[in-house]
Scaffold this active site. Structure first.
Site, PDB file in Angstrom:
ATOM      1  N   ASP A  72     -13.832-169.115  13.163  1.00 48.36           N
ATOM      2  CA  ASP A  72     -14.412-168.698  11.887  1.00 48.36           C
ATOM      3  C   ASP A  72     -15.883-169.072  11.757  1.00 48.36           C
ATOM      4  O   ASP A  72     -16.427-169.824  12.576  1.00 48.36           O
ATOM      5  CB  ASP A  72     -13.600-169.294  10.719  1.00 48.36           C
ATOM      6  N   ASN A 141      -4.759-177.910   2.370  1.00 47.52           N
ATOM      7  CA  ASN A 141      -3.852-176.977   1.693  1.00 47.52           C
ATOM      8  C   ASN A 141      -3.056-176.155   2.707  1.00 47.52           C
ATOM      9  O   ASN A 141      -2.462-175.143   2.367  1.00 47.52           O
ATOM     10  CB  ASN A 141      -4.642-176.055   0.747  1.00 47.52           C
ATOM     11  N   GLU A 148      -6.539-169.029   3.805  1.00 42.90           N
ATOM     12  CA  GLU A 148      -6.096-169.870   2.698  1.00 42.90           C
ATOM     13  C   GLU A 148      -4.687-169.469   2.252  1.00 42.90           C
ATOM     14  O   GLU A 148      -4.198-168.392   2.638  1.00 42.90           O
ATOM     15  CB  GLU A 148      -7.083-169.709   1.526  1.00 42.90           C
TER      16      GLU A 148
HETATM   17  C1  F6R Z   1     -12.355-174.818  11.477  1.00 46.09           C
HETATM   18  C2  F6R Z   1     -11.173-174.287  10.815  1.00 46.09           C
HETATM   19  C3  F6R Z   1     -10.467-175.028   9.738  1.00 46.09           C
HETATM   20  C4  F6R Z   1     -10.373-176.524   9.996  1.00 46.09           C
HETATM   21  C5  F6R Z   1      -9.704-177.206   8.803  1.00 46.09           C
HETATM   22  C6  F6R Z   1      -9.645-178.699   8.971  1.00 46.09           C
HETATM   23  O1  F6R Z   1     -12.835-173.922  12.456  1.00 46.09           O
HETATM   24  O2  F6R Z   1     -10.799-173.214  11.136  1.00 46.09           O
HETATM   25  O3  F6R Z   1      -9.163-174.492   9.613  1.00 46.09           O
HETATM   26  O4  F6R Z   1      -9.655-176.763  11.163  1.00 46.09           O
HETATM   27  O5  F6R Z   1     -10.413-176.909   7.639  1.00 46.09           O
HETATM   28  O6  F6R Z   1     -10.942-179.202   8.918  1.00 46.09           O
HETATM   29  P1  F6R Z   1     -11.273-180.721   9.260  1.00 46.09           P
HETATM   30  O7  F6R Z   1     -10.972-180.898  10.696  1.00 46.09           O
HETATM   31  O8  F6R Z   1     -12.727-180.875   8.949  1.00 46.09           O
HETATM   32  O9  F6R Z   1     -10.400-181.554   8.387  1.00 46.09           O
END
Ligand code: F6R
Length: 261
Positions: A72, A141, A148
C-alpha cells in the site's frame, strides 16, 4: 463458510518481538536462497522494521533477481515524502541491498488517475506471475494492507478511506502539525489472498485483541484479517505479548500453535 472449508493458519509464538522478526527474516532469506527470482509481497509499518534490519545484514542473500510488490501507499504523498511507504522501503531495505530498482513496485499514490494506477498495479502483479510470499502486519482494528473493517474479502487494489484509528496510529510517521492523508491505495483482500503463501507478523500487546479476533473469532467483514482463513498456507509469527489473548490450549489442540524457542 462451513467448518470444513476453514483452513487454520499455523501460529508460532516467540518470546520476544526480536525473535519473531528474526524468524520471519530467516524464512524470507531462505526463500530467496532457494528461489532467487521469487516475487515477494512486502509490508511497511513499525512491525517489520527489525525483519528488514536483519535481512540487510545478510551478505549471503542476493536480491538481484527478486521482485517486490508493496501492499500500500498513501494517496497524495510523493515517493520522496518521509512518511511515504516508498521512502520507508528505500530507507530500510532497498537502499541497502542489490535489488534491481526496476523490480521494485509500490502502489503509485501520487498518480493523477488513482483508479488507473490501481488497475495497472494488479496487472503488474499478474505479469510477474503473482506473489509467491506475502508479508503482512495487522492493524489494531484487524486491517491487513489498508483494508479496513467492512472491506470485501474479494476486494482488489483500490483507493480506500482510512479509519480515524489508523490515521491516529500512523500520525507518528508524519512531521509535527502535518495531517496524514485520509485515503490510501491498497492491494485488496482478494489480491492478498492470491499470494501462494502468507506470513502475518504481529508483535506487542496492542495487537493482541486483533490477533485473537482474526484467529479465534468468526470469519467476518468486521475483522479483515479473519479472511486469512480462506487461504490454505498462512503462518502467523507473533511474540508473547501479541499472543496474550489467544487461547493457546485450544489452538494447540487443533495442531496450529507452537511455542518457538
Ligand atoms: C503496512 C500495512 C498495514 C500495517 C498495519 C500495522 O504496509 O499494510 O496493514 O501492517 O497497519 O502497522 P504497524 O506495524 O505500524 O503496527
Amino acid at each position: 463458510m462451513s467448518a470444513n472449508d476453514m483452513r487454520r493458519p499455523s501460529v508460532k509464538i516467540h518470546q520476544t518481538a526480536e525473535l519473531a522478526c528474526e524468524a520471519v527474516a530467516e524464512l524470507i532469506a531462505g526463500r530467496i536462497r532457494r528461489e532467487p527470482s521469487v516475487t515477494l509481497g512486502l509490508a511497511t509499518g513499525a512491525t517489520p522494521r527489525m525483519v528488514y534490519k536483519s535481512l540487510i545484514g545478510r551478505s549471503d542473500v542476493s536480491w538481484r533477481a527478486v521482485r517486490c510488490f508493496n501492499l500500500d501507499e498513501y494517496v497524495g504523498l510523493a515517493p520522496d515524502h518521509p512518511a511515504s511507504f516508498a521512502y520507508y522501503m528505500r530507507d530500510l531495505l532497498f537502499d541497502h541491498i542489490d535489488i534491481d530498482p526496476g523490480q521494485v513496485h509500490i502502489p503509485d499514490g501520487s498518480a493523477s488517475d488513482i483508479e488507473a494506477a490501481a488497475s495497472a498495479y494488479e496487472e503488474k502483479i499478474a505479469e510477474n506471475g503473482g506473489i509467491a510470499l506475502q508479508l503482512l502486519g495487522i492493524g489494531r482494528n484487524g486491517h491487513i494492507g489498508f483494508n479496513e473493517p467492512g472491506s470485501a474479502h474479494d476486494s482488489r487494489t483500490r483507493e480506500v478511506l482510512l479509519t480515524q484509528s489508523t490515521i491516529d496510529a500512523n500520525r507518528r510517521d508524519f512531521p509535527e502539525g502535518e495531517t496524514p492523508p485520509a485515503t490510501a491505495l491498497t492491494m485488496g483482500i482478494g489480491t492478498i489472498l492470491e499470494a501462494r503463501e502468507i506470513v502475518l507478523l504481529a508483535t506487542g500487546s496492542a495487537k493482541a485483541e486483533a490477533l485473537a479476533a482474526a484467529l479465534q473469532g468468526p470469519v467476518s467483514l468486521d475483522c479483515p484479517a479473519s479472511a486469512l482463513w480462506r487461504h490454505g498456507a498462512v503462518s502467523v509469527f507473533c511474540d508473547e505479548a501479541a499472543a496474550e489473548k489467544l487461547n493457546i490450549e485450544t489452538l494447540k489442540g487443533r495442531g496450529s500453535a507452537s511455542a518457538a524457542a
